[in-house]
Design a protein around this motif. Sequence first.
Motif, PDB file in Angstrom:
ATOM      1  N   LEU A  27       6.693   3.870 -12.138  1.00  0.00           N
ATOM      2  CA  LEU A  27       6.656   2.578 -11.428  1.00  0.00           C
ATOM      3  C   LEU A  27       5.883   2.703 -10.117  1.00  0.00           C
ATOM      4  N   ILE A  28       6.038   3.851  -9.456  1.00  0.00           N
ATOM      5  CA  ILE A  28       5.342   4.034  -8.179  1.00  0.00           C
ATOM      6  C   ILE A  28       3.846   4.245  -8.402  1.00  0.00           C
ATOM      7  N   VAL A  53       0.046  11.654   0.623  1.00  0.00           N
ATOM      8  CA  VAL A  53       1.400  11.855   0.101  1.00  0.00           C
ATOM      9  C   VAL A  53       2.263  12.540   1.166  1.00  0.00           C
ATOM     10  N   VAL A  54       3.451  12.021   1.332  1.00  0.00           N
ATOM     11  CA  VAL A  54       4.458  12.690   2.170  1.00  0.00           C
ATOM     12  C   VAL A  54       5.619  13.002   1.245  1.00  0.00           C
ATOM     13  N   ARG A  64       0.819  -1.219   0.000  1.00  0.00           N
ATOM     14  CA  ARG A  64       0.000   0.000   0.000  1.00  0.00           C
ATOM     15  C   ARG A  64       0.851   1.266   0.000  1.00  0.00           C
ATOM     16  N   VAL A  65       2.164   1.084   0.038  1.00  0.00           N
ATOM     17  CA  VAL A  65       3.065   2.247   0.151  1.00  0.00           C
ATOM     18  C   VAL A  65       3.996   2.334  -1.056  1.00  0.00           C
ATOM     19  N   GLY A  66       3.908   3.436  -1.779  1.00  0.00           N
ATOM     20  CA  GLY A  66       4.845   3.687  -2.878  1.00  0.00           C
ATOM     21  C   GLY A  66       5.976   4.549  -2.347  1.00  0.00           C
ATOM     22  N   LEU A 121       1.999   7.550  -0.620  1.00  0.00           N
ATOM     23  CA  LEU A 121       3.231   7.758  -1.394  1.00  0.00           C
ATOM     24  C   LEU A 121       4.215   8.547  -0.553  1.00  0.00           C
ATOM     25  N   ILE A 122       5.420   8.066  -0.490  1.00  0.00           N
ATOM     26  CA  ILE A 122       6.463   8.781   0.228  1.00  0.00           C
ATOM     27  C   ILE A 122       7.527   9.145  -0.791  1.00  0.00           C
TER      28      ILE A 122
END
Lengths: 239, 302
Positions: free
Chosen positions: B144-145, B185-186, B79-81, B153-154
């Motif tokens: 890709l992310i 988003v971070v 769940r994390v890009g 998304l980080i």
Amino acid sequence: MNMFSLSKPGHALRRSSVLSSIFYKESIKTFPMALGLFFLNTCFMIWNFVVLRQLFILDHSEVVWYRVMNLGQIPYQDLMFIPLMSAIAFCLFQFLEEMRDARIRISLHLPCDSSSIVLFHAFFGLVFLSLLFSFDIIALLVMLRYYFPSEICFSAFVTTLPWFLAGLFAYLGGTFVLLEPQIKRKSLGVVITFIICLELLSFHSTAYYENIIYVYFILLPCMFYSIAVSADDYRNRWA
Amino acid sequence: MNCHPIEIENLFHSYGKRELYHSLSLTIPKGKVYALLGKNGVGKTSLIQILMGFMRPNGGECRVFGDPAHTIRPKTRERVGLLFERHLAYDFFTIEQAEKFTRSFYKNWKSDLYYGLVDKLGLPYSHRIANMSEGQRSQIVLGLILAQDPELLILDDYSMGLDAGYRRLFIDYLCENLKDGEHTVVITSHVIQDMQNFVDELVFMRKDKPALVTSLDTFMEEFTCYTIVFKNNEGDIRKRLSHMNSEIVVNTEWHKDYVQLFFYASSDIILKELQKLDLHDFSVQKSYMDIEDAFIGYTGRY
């Protein structure tokens, strides 16, 4: 540590898919090195054949046989360090690329168990080196069978097996050392690998290891799984 | 159970004697875009490393979708890009190979998002990533992310090495695909002005000071700069400013002929404070600030 912890039924297929994906990636990454090593090993075996042939040209067959069968001289001794050097070169090529800018984090962030991911990388290396070493062994045996009886071939197989095993240990030890972030464990890895390789490459006599080689085959999986420890340490390192 | 994408509680971390975080607490809720801001060395990248389980903190707790950061389950990682600093990628892959490799790990993989972005580069799919410019590689990594369809998304310093065009392309693509209230988003970056139209919340991280968490709108409204021109009376103005309430003055920047005072308070309080200084014989002006001026004003020039 949770090795191969893809426990849910739906994940059974996933593990094979992860393995094939890692193999896909590693085969692309290491292709130039793999090709180079096959080429160099082939060249070496051809050179070894030429040297062996020269023995029979320069001396009578009886003299060569006497030296090999009675005096225990080994005409393929130059092969001794080839597996070790091939394994170290392959290990550096495979894992320095991952350690460059800590690229291995890309793989470790993939949605799979981190230890499994790293073990699959090492498994790929073992598969490749086993293929390379099998090629070397087969080439050596074919070459020897051309000039010597099958007993000599068997003896050569048992004599060279520790050299190839040293290559596999060097590969696994090198992988552990490259991945492990803790200096103490890294040093321990270097020492253990060095001692094992030194012992396997100390030439005692032909077929010296015939009865104790199985001990090293037991050690090999232990060394393999130690890489999971280094992966775990890598993920949980303190800054 | 619905957990926040990121929860940080009483985080402590130090490099030797240098303390990076002292009881840092932060909750990042779903659907928001957070910018981690701060000068070099305040611990932005370290925080991301901790959040993604690549580093253990000395104390406190970090959770990602409820999972402790150092034991994030594979299911949660899906769940994390994560965009690593310098657009880290396996550069031995071609465009096509990178997609083929990554897609096998994600069940919600969206190839069209990847190729949509990649097509903008006008490169053949057989082009190797190693032979690309930094800007081109950033698009591959972003593709890709995004194709992973992550909820969180980080993006660690996405702007590093990118020219203005690629930075704009990057941010525009993020805006088009992520500003939907569903994605969190971070983001960290040194190029602050690009973020003006993208981020909702700001987290200012400063050395040896507690982090400030505020919305971009509130910050731009309440963070104010006054310029006092002193010409040859520097000593006089220094004396007067030394009596100022240090709680509302965040930073003072001295220049050759003028000084800039940065306040973080409502305008009434600031005006009262300025009146106390009796600055009628000086030229005092409220200065306009864009987000980058405000960032530098808040964190200091050096």
